[in-house]
Structure formats: C-alpha cells, structure tokens
Design a protein around this motif. Sequence first.
Motif, PDB file in Angstrom:
ATOM      1  N   ALA A  47       0.824  -1.200   0.000  1.00 38.26           N
ATOM      2  CA  ALA A  47       0.000   0.000   0.000  1.00 38.26           C
ATOM      3  C   ALA A  47       0.859   1.251   0.000  1.00 38.26           C
ATOM      4  CB  ALA A  47      -0.932  -0.006   1.205  1.00 38.26           C
ATOM      5  N   SER A  48       0.341   2.275  -0.667  1.00 38.91           N
ATOM      6  CA  SER A  48       0.921   3.608  -0.608  1.00 38.91           C
ATOM      7  C   SER A  48      -0.167   4.567  -0.135  1.00 38.91           C
ATOM      8  CB  SER A  48       1.453   4.030  -1.979  1.00 38.91           C
ATOM      9  OG  SER A  48       0.391   4.121  -2.912  1.00 38.91           O
ATOM     10  N   ALA A  49       0.231   5.735   0.327  1.00 35.83           N
ATOM     11  CA  ALA A  49      -0.741   6.704   0.842  1.00 35.83           C
ATOM     12  C   ALA A  49      -1.747   7.093  -0.234  1.00 35.83           C
ATOM     13  CB  ALA A  49      -0.008   7.938   1.372  1.00 35.83           C
ATOM     14  N   VAL A  50      -1.252   7.286  -1.436  1.00 31.70           N
ATOM     15  CA  VAL A  50      -2.152   7.693  -2.524  1.00 31.70           C
ATOM     16  C   VAL A  50      -3.172   6.600  -2.821  1.00 31.70           C
ATOM     17  CG1 VAL A  50      -2.258   8.359  -4.956  1.00 31.70           C
ATOM     18  CG2 VAL A  50      -0.396   9.195  -3.511  1.00 31.70           C
ATOM     19  N   SER A  51      -2.748   5.334  -2.873  1.00 29.36           N
ATOM     20  CA  SER A  51      -3.672   4.239  -3.177  1.00 29.36           C
ATOM     21  C   SER A  51      -4.731   4.090  -2.095  1.00 29.36           C
ATOM     22  CB  SER A  51      -2.902   2.936  -3.357  1.00 29.36           C
ATOM     23  OG  SER A  51      -2.225   2.574  -2.168  1.00 29.36           O
ATOM     24  N   VAL A  52      -4.353   4.295  -0.835  1.00 27.39           N
ATOM     25  CA  VAL A  52      -5.330   4.201   0.247  1.00 27.39           C
ATOM     26  C   VAL A  52      -6.365   5.317   0.131  1.00 27.39           C
ATOM     27  CG1 VAL A  52      -5.662   4.343   2.739  1.00 27.39           C
ATOM     28  CG2 VAL A  52      -3.756   3.013   1.808  1.00 27.39           C
ATOM     29  N   VAL A  53      -5.908   6.530  -0.128  1.00 30.66           N
ATOM     30  CA  VAL A  53      -6.838   7.653  -0.281  1.00 30.66           C
ATOM     31  C   VAL A  53      -7.782   7.420  -1.454  1.00 30.66           C
ATOM     32  CG1 VAL A  53      -7.013  10.106  -0.849  1.00 30.66           C
ATOM     33  CG2 VAL A  53      -5.310   9.322   0.800  1.00 30.66           C
ATOM     34  N   LEU A  54      -7.234   6.986  -2.577  1.00 23.51           N
ATOM     35  CA  LEU A  54      -8.088   6.711  -3.733  1.00 23.51           C
ATOM     36  C   LEU A  54      -9.060   5.567  -3.450  1.00 23.51           C
ATOM     37  CD1 LEU A  54      -5.550   7.033  -6.691  1.00 23.51           C
ATOM     38  CD2 LEU A  54      -7.322   8.656  -6.004  1.00 23.51           C
ATOM     39  N   GLY A  55      -8.626   4.579  -2.662  1.00 28.97           N
ATOM     40  CA  GLY A  55      -9.530   3.495  -2.283  1.00 28.97           C
ATOM     41  C   GLY A  55     -10.708   3.994  -1.467  1.00 28.97           C
ATOM     42  N   VAL A  56     -10.449   4.915  -0.549  1.00 30.62           N
ATOM     43  CA  VAL A  56     -11.539   5.497   0.236  1.00 30.62           C
ATOM     44  C   VAL A  56     -12.487   6.275  -0.665  1.00 30.62           C
ATOM     45  CG1 VAL A  56     -12.094   7.158   2.048  1.00 30.62           C
ATOM     46  CG2 VAL A  56     -10.170   5.591   2.349  1.00 30.62           C
ATOM     47  N   VAL A  57     -11.936   7.025  -1.603  1.00 29.98           N
ATOM     48  CA  VAL A  57     -12.777   7.788  -2.541  1.00 29.98           C
ATOM     49  C   VAL A  57     -13.628   6.835  -3.380  1.00 29.98           C
ATOM     50  CG1 VAL A  57     -12.740   9.320  -4.544  1.00 29.98           C
ATOM     51  CG2 VAL A  57     -11.197   9.735  -2.615  1.00 29.98           C
ATOM     52  N   ALA A  58     -13.017   5.746  -3.858  1.00 32.74           N
ATOM     53  CA  ALA A  58     -13.772   4.779  -4.661  1.00 32.74           C
ATOM     54  C   ALA A  58     -14.912   4.166  -3.858  1.00 32.74           C
ATOM     55  CB  ALA A  58     -12.836   3.686  -5.182  1.00 32.74           C
ATOM     56  N   GLY A  59     -14.638   3.823  -2.580  1.00 37.45           N
ATOM     57  CA  GLY A  59     -15.702   3.277  -1.744  1.00 37.45           C
ATOM     58  C   GLY A  59     -16.831   4.262  -1.537  1.00 37.45           C
ATOM     59  N   ALA A  60     -16.487   5.543  -1.347  1.00 42.09           N
ATOM     60  CA  ALA A  60     -17.516   6.569  -1.167  1.00 42.09           C
ATOM     61  C   ALA A  60     -18.348   6.739  -2.438  1.00 42.09           C
ATOM     62  CB  ALA A  60     -16.867   7.892  -0.771  1.00 42.09           C
ATOM     63  N   MET A  61     -17.691   6.683  -3.588  1.00 42.69           N
ATOM     64  CA  MET A  61     -18.425   6.836  -4.851  1.00 42.69           C
ATOM     65  C   MET A  61     -19.335   5.640  -5.106  1.00 42.69           C
ATOM     66  SD  MET A  61     -15.557   8.565  -7.328  1.00 42.69           S
ATOM     67  CE  MET A  61     -16.718   8.724  -8.652  1.00 42.69           C
ATOM     68  N   LEU A  62     -18.887   4.434  -4.751  1.00 39.25           N
ATOM     69  CA  LEU A  62     -19.754   3.267  -4.897  1.00 39.25           C
ATOM     70  C   LEU A  62     -20.963   3.387  -3.976  1.00 39.25           C
ATOM     71  CD1 LEU A  62     -20.161   0.558  -6.274  1.00 39.25           C
ATOM     72  CD2 LEU A  62     -18.838  -0.512  -4.449  1.00 39.25           C
ATOM     73  N   GLY A  63     -20.747   3.878  -2.754  1.00 35.35           N
ATOM     74  CA  GLY A  63     -21.873   4.121  -1.855  1.00 35.35           C
ATOM     75  C   GLY A  63     -22.832   5.144  -2.415  1.00 35.35           C
ATOM     76  N   ALA A  64     -22.308   6.178  -3.097  1.00 35.94           N
ATOM     77  CA  ALA A  64     -23.172   7.181  -3.716  1.00 35.94           C
ATOM     78  C   ALA A  64     -24.006   6.566  -4.834  1.00 35.94           C
ATOM     79  CB  ALA A  64     -22.321   8.330  -4.253  1.00 35.94           C
ATOM     80  N   CYS A  65     -23.413   5.654  -5.608  1.00 38.43           N
ATOM     81  CA  CYS A  65     -24.166   4.967  -6.665  1.00 38.43           C
ATOM     82  C   CYS A  65     -25.327   4.167  -6.071  1.00 38.43           C
ATOM     83  CB  CYS A  65     -23.239   4.046  -7.454  1.00 38.43           C
ATOM     84  SG  CYS A  65     -21.991   4.882  -8.451  1.00 38.43           S
ATOM     85  N   VAL A  66     -25.059   3.435  -5.000  1.00 38.97           N
ATOM     86  CA  VAL A  66     -26.103   2.640  -4.346  1.00 38.97           C
ATOM     87  C   VAL A  66     -27.200   3.550  -3.802  1.00 38.97           C
ATOM     88  CG1 VAL A  66     -26.584   1.099  -2.407  1.00 38.97           C
ATOM     89  CG2 VAL A  66     -24.541   0.745  -3.809  1.00 38.97           C
ATOM     90  N   ALA A  67     -26.797   4.668  -3.185  1.00 33.99           N
ATOM     91  CA  ALA A  67     -27.793   5.585  -2.624  1.00 33.99           C
ATOM     92  C   ALA A  67     -28.671   6.184  -3.716  1.00 33.99           C
ATOM     93  CB  ALA A  67     -27.089   6.690  -1.829  1.00 33.99           C
TER      94      ALA A  67
END
Length: 768
Positions: free
Chosen positions: A244-264
Amino acid sequence: MTSGPQPTDDVVELRVHGVSGAGAEQILDRPHSYQVAGDGSGGFYRPRPGYPDAEGPAGVTLEAYRWSDLPSGTTVRTLSLVFLLPFMLCNVAIWMRPAARGTSGAGLKAVCRLLALTLTMLYVLAAMGVALDLVAARCMSNPTCLTGRPWLSWLGGRPTGLRLAVLAVAPAAALTLVWRLGVRPGRNFDAFHTTTNGSGPHQLSAVGQWDSAPVVGRLRSVHVAAGFVTLSTGLLIARIYSGASAVSVVLGVVAGAMLGACVALICAHCWIDAPDSGPVDRVCAGLRTAACVLTALVLVVLAVDPTPWRPHVGLPGYSMLGSLVILSQTILLFVLGVMVFASRGQLRRGATAAGGPAGPASGVDTDEMRRGFGCDGLGSGPLQGLGAPVIAAVATGLAIALSADLVFRVADLLNRRAAADGERDISAPLGFKWAIFVFLVAAATVLIGAVVVTLASRSARMRTARATVARDFPDAPPAARYRLRQVERTIARARFTERLEILAVVYACMVGAGLPTITLGMLQISPGEVVERLTGIPEAATNFGIQVGSFLIAVVVLGLLIGGIFAYRTAEFRRYVGVLWDLGTFWPRAAHPFAPPCYAERAVPELSRRITYLTEQGHGVLLTGHSHGAVLLAATVLQLPHQVCGHLALLTYGSPLRRLYGRLFPAYVDEEVLREVGERVNWRWVNLWRDTDPIGGWVFSPHRPGREPVTPGPPGTVDRRLRDPADVVPPPGDSVPPQITGHWPGEADSRFTAAVTDLAGRLRTRHR
C-alpha cells in the motif's frame, strides 16, 4: 351541441402484427402496398389503389402498422439476444411484482435496481478477469505463456503496475461500448415523448405515456459510474494487497464513497424517477464524470507508483471482489423473495377478508375454466406473484454463467502451452469454477425436471387433446386417423406452455441455492474437493463435469447467436424467439439501462395519434391485433380519450393478454383492466383463439361454441373459439387436408372475415 368526429359509414381496419415481423404486404394480405405515415422503423401502410381487391372484408379500408424494426436492426438485435439477455430479464423482473394493492413497490424496485447494478459490476469484473487477472497478472509472469505471442510479450518485462494500467483499457472499453449502445436507440423515440391525457386508472394505461428517457439516462449514468468505480476498486485493492501507498489508500476510500453514492442514488426513487429534474441529471452526470476521472487517475498512479509489488498468483484481491459481488446478489435475491412472499400473503389475506377469490358466477360450469390452459383464473400458476424473484434469479444465474465461462475459456486457451511445458497453471479463479459447477447442476436438474414434467403431464394433456379432437371432428372417417393424431399432438404441445413456469422456478431455486457456494472460492476450496468429501465421487470426475459445463455454456451462447440469425430468416423459428423478445422489450427500462429499448414507448403513442386522426376524419376504426399486437392495442385503447373510443371496435387473435401477461404481470394486466378495455369500446370486441395455439388464448371465457360462457354478461360474448384445423380431410378439389394454423395470424380464414364483417357492421350501426 357536442363537437367531435363526424360519423360516416367508412370503416378503416387497422391491423397490427405480432411476433412474426412480417412485411406490410403479408400483414395486409395484398401484393402491393405503399406507406401513408411513419418511417422505416414504424410505419402505416395501405394497399396500393388501382389494384383489384384493394378493400378488405365488408368494404373496409385496410391499413397496417408495422413496428417490428423499432427496437433495432437485425445485427444489433442478434447480438443483443446474447449479451443483453441478462439485462433484459432483470428489467422484466421489476415489472412482475405481485398484484396485491398497497404493497411496498418502492422496496421491490430498489432491490431490483440494486441487482441490476451488480450485473453491470459483474460485466466489468468479467472483462477484468480476462485482461487483468489472466493476461496481465498470470500470463505475463509466465515466460512460456508469452512465447509466440508478440501482442503480449512486448509488455512482459514491464513493471506490474504499468502492465495493469495498460491492459485496464480493455474493461474500460467494454464498459464504454455498452454505454454507447445504450444511448443509441433513443433517437428512434425522440418525437414520441408528448403524451395524451385520456389514460385510465389502471397501470397498463400508462404504457406509451412513459417518457423513460430521463430515468434511463440517470440510471445509465449511475451504472457507468459504478462500472468505472468497480474497475478502479479492483486495481486499488490489488495495489494495496501488494504494497500500500498513501495515494492508493486515499483513492480506495474515494472509490468506496463513490460506490456508496451509486447505491444511494439507485435507491432514491424520488430522484431517479422525477419526470423533469435538472439538478438530479447534473448529479448523476457529475458522478459518472467523477468515476471516469477517478479511473484515469488510478491508471496513472499504477503506472508511476514506485512501491514494489509483492509476488502474488493472479490479480491480488480479484477473487475476493468477484465473490463479494456474487454474495451481494445472493442476498438481494433472498430479500426480493421474502418481499414477494410477504406480498402474496397480504394478497391472500385481502382476498379472504373480501370473501374469497373472484371466480365464475354461481351455477356456471367451471369445467371449461379448468381446461382453460390449466388455470382456474387470471394470473394463476407457479409464477403468480413470484415472477420477480424467479426471473431475477434466472437473469443473475445466466450473467454469472456467461461471465465465468468467458474467463474459464480464456484461461484454458492461455494455459495449454504453459501446462505442456511444466510451468505453473494459468487457471481461472475458483469462484468462477464454482459458478460453472452451479450452472451445470442447475441445467442438469432442469433437464431432468423437463423430462419428469413432460412425462407426468403427457397423459393429462393428451387426454384433453383427444377430448377436444373428438368434439371437433365427431364424424371423421377412418382414413383421417393419422391427421387426427397430428392435431392431438399439436394441442398437447400447445398446453405445455404453462409447464415452462415450473422449469423456470426449478432453475431459479437451484441458482439461488448454489450462488452462496461460489464464495467458497475465496477460501481456495474447489468444487471437486467438496463433492469428493460429501459423495465420494473422485475430484477428477467433478473437474471433467466443469469442463462439460463450460462447453455447455459455450453451446448456449452459440445457440443464441444462431437462433438470433435464424429468427429473422426462418418464419417458423421466429415465432418462438420473437415472443420472448417482444415480451421482454414491451416494458420500459426501469431497472437496467443497458437492456434493449422498449418498443411500446413509440408504438403506443404512434398508434394513438393515428387512430385519433382517423376518427377526426369521420372514420370508424376497427383495430385488429395479432399476438403482441393485441397487447399494444389494449394499451392504446386504455389511453385514448373516451370520445375517440366511441368510434372503435377491437378484434384480437392469438392474444397473449390473459395467458402470458395476466400470469406474468398480475399487477398490470388483471380482470379489471381487461373489462376496462371492453367497456371503452362498448364491448365491440371479438377475440379469436385456438386450442392449437401455444401462445395466445381466450380473454374472458374459454367456452366452446354451443355452450354457455363461463363469464356472464358482455365479457362472455368476446371470446370465439376457432376449430383448428378447419377439417381433417382434404376439401373438394384438394389432395391434402387444411393446415394446422396454431399461432399464425390467419387473416384469410373465413371466420376471421366473418368477425371483421360483424364488427364493421356494429360500427356502422353505431354511426347511424
């Protein structure tokens, strides 16, 4: 003093074809025709004047509406038959809710839409499995696999992140392809978004008044966003697993939030279904754009991130991500089934409180109703109210099987040379092997079930067929024995249609029970190990069965492609493929935006405008609809103003209104809706049906000529059974007996002509 159409004795017979997709000349039964309205996709045609026999029976003016090219062209439709079939089935499932009033339609819609979203994610995961897991991660780390493949070897020595970034273009392109295909059909319907104001209170009356373009556009944006987020998530999981790198972790959190937005957004019906809402459109489009930008950013990060990648077999985390998507589908199917069973219970309690289910009037012989295609009432049968979870399970099982077989076949292709040279196997993830195993078990169960159902029902079907033939041809000579047996077998086969519901339920149950086992792939447990432990069957036998299952799926795909081609070149085959296609594309895309477009969105408004125009010119209009044309006309009548309906009569033949739509879509086609259609045309309605028809049937009463209708009052006068064939001995001057018509239109039949003459006479009497 009222204004409106001026009555004349002129009657226009407007014919609407069904699944045959015939040309205008065949629909009109005249050799020469010309177009009077519409375009090449959907047009109105009349016999060319100046030729003999240009008029129809009883002097009516003939006109035909041809709509068979509305959804798409032959090539697109053929490809859609394979690749869009799971999407289409998922879209149909959302319209198959139970008929219980006051049920939570919003909850069922949310579950169906979430399930549709997972199908898009599965589509992307299948492309990722080929491009990233098999090629980028497995094959490119295997020198033997790269030998002789220059189109891959140029990336073989590159860093892992760069390989993944380059080959991730393939799943992104696959998603973009279905995205653009989903946008394309809208051009055919742009001029048909203006609605009329004459619709009734019933759900079916809304057909043709749907302007689903805004809803489909929002769903499409959300699905595209979810697809790109799935791709980004899979790549980021692989990056994090391998260092893991800091950038990949941050982007992973963003991706999870965007997937949650799609579901919502998918669950927010008040937003998605809003008729005109610029802010919602901008939110959905913004989410789609953000997902595309995120994917591009992830690809750049993968390509330039210097963090070393730890050795791993395959794409790290890919098997887990696929198993989680399939597990979520299992949960959604379970929730959908619970909701539907709760709705069925509510419906039964409501019927009991109201004094029991509606049935024939007291004193009416119900023997005919029991023989009416094996059901006692409208919508009865194994799929009554259960259509949504059953068809959703079929769609999910088919999508998983196609995805798994794609990955499995490519893995087998790449693995042959590596295995021969003793290198590490290039194999598909175990989850996909489980998926093929589940498909094999489900297909074998359905095959056994089909044999059992066929044999178990054969005696009853043949007994009824013999009784029907004995009543129809009591004086048949001994020489006609062979022809009588042919008619009996045809009637028996026609009665097998309802038994197909049982097989659909069996397949859905097997898929629903088997989906959870796919998650065992995350634990690296193979199907062969489990089967050997439970049954003692050697693991090699199970692996051989999986190979057979994979080839079986390939045969299904090939069969669908060949069937799609022959469906538009062979009229006999077109009947059976066409009815499934027309049934699936009749409803708007309320669940999956990549499904084939809804032809009713144009056909019904176009028919409404043409009928209104003809009545304004002072014509009475006799609407004649065959097969799905009868459904289009019923929906059209329900939305026409009452002053226009006063100048209409309706003739349906081969109609699936009750037999298919009433059973599969009980919330939209029920007794009340059918009676409303009859009342709007003042019961100037005749429905012709045959025992040999496997698709169409009676609407109100399955009584035979000379017997009292099962349904009293005007509805009992609608249905007229036609003996088919007309006779079992050759007529004078002929050497062969009349053909068995079955589901074919039969406009040349003298009994059809008599029905046209009867209804045209009623219209003219009404005008005088």
